[in-house]
Design a protein around this motif. Sequence first.
Motif, mmCIF file in Angstrom:
data_model
loop_
_atom_site.group_PDB
_atom_site.id
_atom_site.type_symbol
_atom_site.label_atom_id
_atom_site.label_comp_id
_atom_site.label_asym_id
_atom_site.label_seq_id
_atom_site.Cartn_x
_atom_site.Cartn_y
_atom_site.Cartn_z
ATOM 1 N N GLY A 290 44.118 43.394 32.660
ATOM 2 C CA GLY A 290 43.346 44.211 33.274
ATOM 3 C C GLY A 290 43.944 44.585 34.964
ATOM 4 N N GLN A 291 43.297 46.030 35.145
ATOM 5 C CA GLN A 291 42.968 46.521 36.332
ATOM 6 C C GLN A 291 41.887 46.284 36.737
ATOM 7 N N PRO A 292 41.840 45.347 37.991
ATOM 8 C CA PRO A 292 40.103 44.849 38.738
ATOM 9 C C PRO A 292 40.064 46.058 39.195
ATOM 10 N N SER A 293 38.270 46.953 39.670
ATOM 11 C CA SER A 293 37.721 47.122 40.598
ATOM 12 C C SER A 293 37.486 46.672 42.198
ATOM 13 N N LEU A 294 37.445 46.082 42.390
ATOM 14 C CA LEU A 294 36.303 44.937 43.318
ATOM 15 C C LEU A 294 38.274 45.316 44.564
ATOM 16 N N ARG A 295 36.946 45.414 45.611
ATOM 17 C CA ARG A 295 38.605 45.469 46.889
ATOM 18 C C ARG A 295 39.238 44.413 47.409
ATOM 19 N N SER A 296 38.625 43.204 46.757
ATOM 20 C CA SER A 296 38.306 41.749 47.275
ATOM 21 C C SER A 296 39.581 41.150 46.306
ATOM 22 N N ALA A 297 40.153 41.086 45.008
ATOM 23 C CA ALA A 297 41.240 41.573 44.606
ATOM 24 C C ALA A 297 42.453 42.484 44.635
ATOM 25 N N TRP A 298 41.985 43.919 45.181
ATOM 26 C CA TRP A 298 43.424 44.578 45.736
ATOM 27 C C TRP A 298 43.870 44.125 47.116
ATOM 28 N N ALA A 299 43.410 43.098 47.818
ATOM 29 C CA ALA A 299 43.794 42.316 49.073
ATOM 30 C C ALA A 299 44.316 41.209 48.593
ATOM 31 N N ASP A 300 43.969 40.613 47.791
ATOM 32 C CA ASP A 300 44.338 39.418 47.317
ATOM 33 C C ASP A 300 45.506 39.135 46.980
ATOM 34 N N PRO A 301 46.536 38.699 47.816
ATOM 35 C CA PRO A 301 48.141 38.131 48.002
ATOM 36 C C PRO A 301 48.961 37.448 47.164
ATOM 37 N N GLN A 302 47.402 36.890 46.163
ATOM 38 C CA GLN A 302 48.311 36.407 45.092
ATOM 39 C C GLN A 302 48.131 36.789 44.089
ATOM 40 N N VAL A 303 47.174 38.045 43.453
ATOM 41 C CA VAL A 303 46.975 39.383 42.029
ATOM 42 C C VAL A 303 47.548 39.926 43.172
ATOM 43 N N ASP A 304 48.130 40.623 43.811
ATOM 44 C CA ASP A 304 49.468 41.573 44.650
ATOM 45 C C ASP A 304 50.649 40.934 43.688
ATOM 46 N N ALA A 305 51.025 39.592 44.041
ATOM 47 C CA ALA A 305 52.338 38.515 44.439
ATOM 48 C C ALA A 305 52.440 39.041 42.430
ATOM 49 N N ALA A 306 51.439 38.761 41.979
ATOM 50 C CA ALA A 306 51.619 38.707 40.370
ATOM 51 C C ALA A 306 52.142 40.219 39.824
ATOM 52 N N ALA A 307 51.663 40.913 40.902
ATOM 53 C CA ALA A 307 51.452 42.668 40.232
ATOM 54 C C ALA A 307 53.088 42.853 41.275
ATOM 55 N N MET A 308 53.881 42.539 41.436
ATOM 56 C CA MET A 308 54.927 42.855 42.398
ATOM 57 C C MET A 308 54.683 44.231 43.261
ATOM 58 N N GLY A 309 53.496 44.086 43.851
ATOM 59 C CA GLY A 309 53.428 44.348 45.554
ATOM 60 C C GLY A 309 52.464 45.516 44.408
ATOM 61 N N PHE A 310 52.137 46.137 43.585
ATOM 62 C CA PHE A 310 51.237 46.839 43.180
ATOM 63 C C PHE A 310 50.517 46.931 44.011
ATOM 64 N N TYR A 311 49.291 46.499 44.231
ATOM 65 C CA TYR A 311 48.021 47.056 45.215
ATOM 66 C C TYR A 311 48.396 46.952 46.403
ATOM 67 N N SER A 312 49.067 45.940 47.253
ATOM 68 C CA SER A 312 48.882 46.850 48.432
ATOM 69 C C SER A 312 50.179 48.209 48.559
ATOM 70 N N ALA A 313 50.295 47.898 47.811
ATOM 71 C CA ALA A 313 51.562 49.645 47.846
ATOM 72 C C ALA A 313 51.404 51.205 47.724
ATOM 73 N N THR A 314 49.797 50.994 46.953
ATOM 74 C CA THR A 314 48.728 51.524 46.271
ATOM 75 C C THR A 314 47.709 51.618 47.105
#
Length: 372
Positions: A290-314
């Motif tokens: 899934g692709q979460p909707s909470l800001r905390s998930a988009w800012a989570d370093p572990q979630v971002d690392a598992a997605a190869m930087g998708f969240y921090s990049a966008t």
Amino acid sequence: MIPEYRGLTWEHPRGYNALAAAAEAARDVRIAWDKHSLEGFESRPIGEQCALYDLVVLDHPHVGEAVAAECLVPLEDLFAADELARLDAAAIGPSLASYRYAGRHWALPLDAATQVMACRRDMAEAPPASWDEVIALAERAPVALSLAGPHAALSFQSLCGALGAESSQPRDSFIDRRVAREAWTILTRLAGDASRRAAGLNPIAMLEAMASGDGPVLCPLIYGYVNYSAQGAIAYADAPRGPGGRIGSTLGGTGIAVSRRAKVTPQLLDHLRRLMSDSVQRGFIPAHDGQPSLRSAWADPQVDAAAMGFYSATRATIEAALVRPRHNHAIAFQTQASALLRAGLLDGAPADPVLDAVEAAYSRHHTPGAET
């Protein structure tokens, strides 16, 4: 007795897997999730879907149609005001606000997405940051616009946003003509061979083609799918900026709505609360495609690392995303406007006749009113 429900979502791992897994794990409620195609959002009126299902996953342009059909239960009838206020503050960008119409909210922001830039990871150079840089890249590499289905209109609206247009709220015209002409000029410069070859590809098909090496090397505006980043084939970046550094992007994502057919129980509401909880949004949903909707998930370093930087990049793009028109008949307008814009771009038509036709379609389909 355990209450039972039927739900409808869209046929993609991002739209289905987490919902199905959460339903399977639940002990106090049973939910059977059916799925339809990405285009299924437009294939059947929302009122008909709600007559068949207790829970419906939809996107925000449908809320005006749903309110007119009186087929959804407003969230204010299900959750306390302070609970909704906390969710609004926690959701990234306008994810919850996009479902507010006629003074009420009509869906929980289960999934957050917006148009971002996508490119093949094997590109030798960094992705362009501005529309001028996108045009320069297109002169030496295959760059394609996302034009299929509603996406010609959405790409146009996003580019207008980068050039200074505001989010589409109730008003007499769709886009200021000066900004619209400027956007048209940029789009025509990008409507070359790569865009023509990809003109029939929806975002999933476009990303699949890019990942396989058969598609363009870059698409400047396309709805981001974390799955393709996590697989390693696609890299994402913020949408291109216009003059002055403004990002232009049109919000996507989906919300989970409760139909009037549903017999709402405390168990159902608790299940929905779990789906929107911080722990599930940061853990369970990303772990199930899934692709979460909470800001905390988009800012989570572990979630971002598992997605190869998708969240921090966008993340900057989704925080600044524009909301689409949501009035009754907004989908009909979006469909017609996109067909007009796509045909005009592929035919090399001048701006004003196409823009006149788009404005005429907006006048036919737009009902001034309660889009607040």
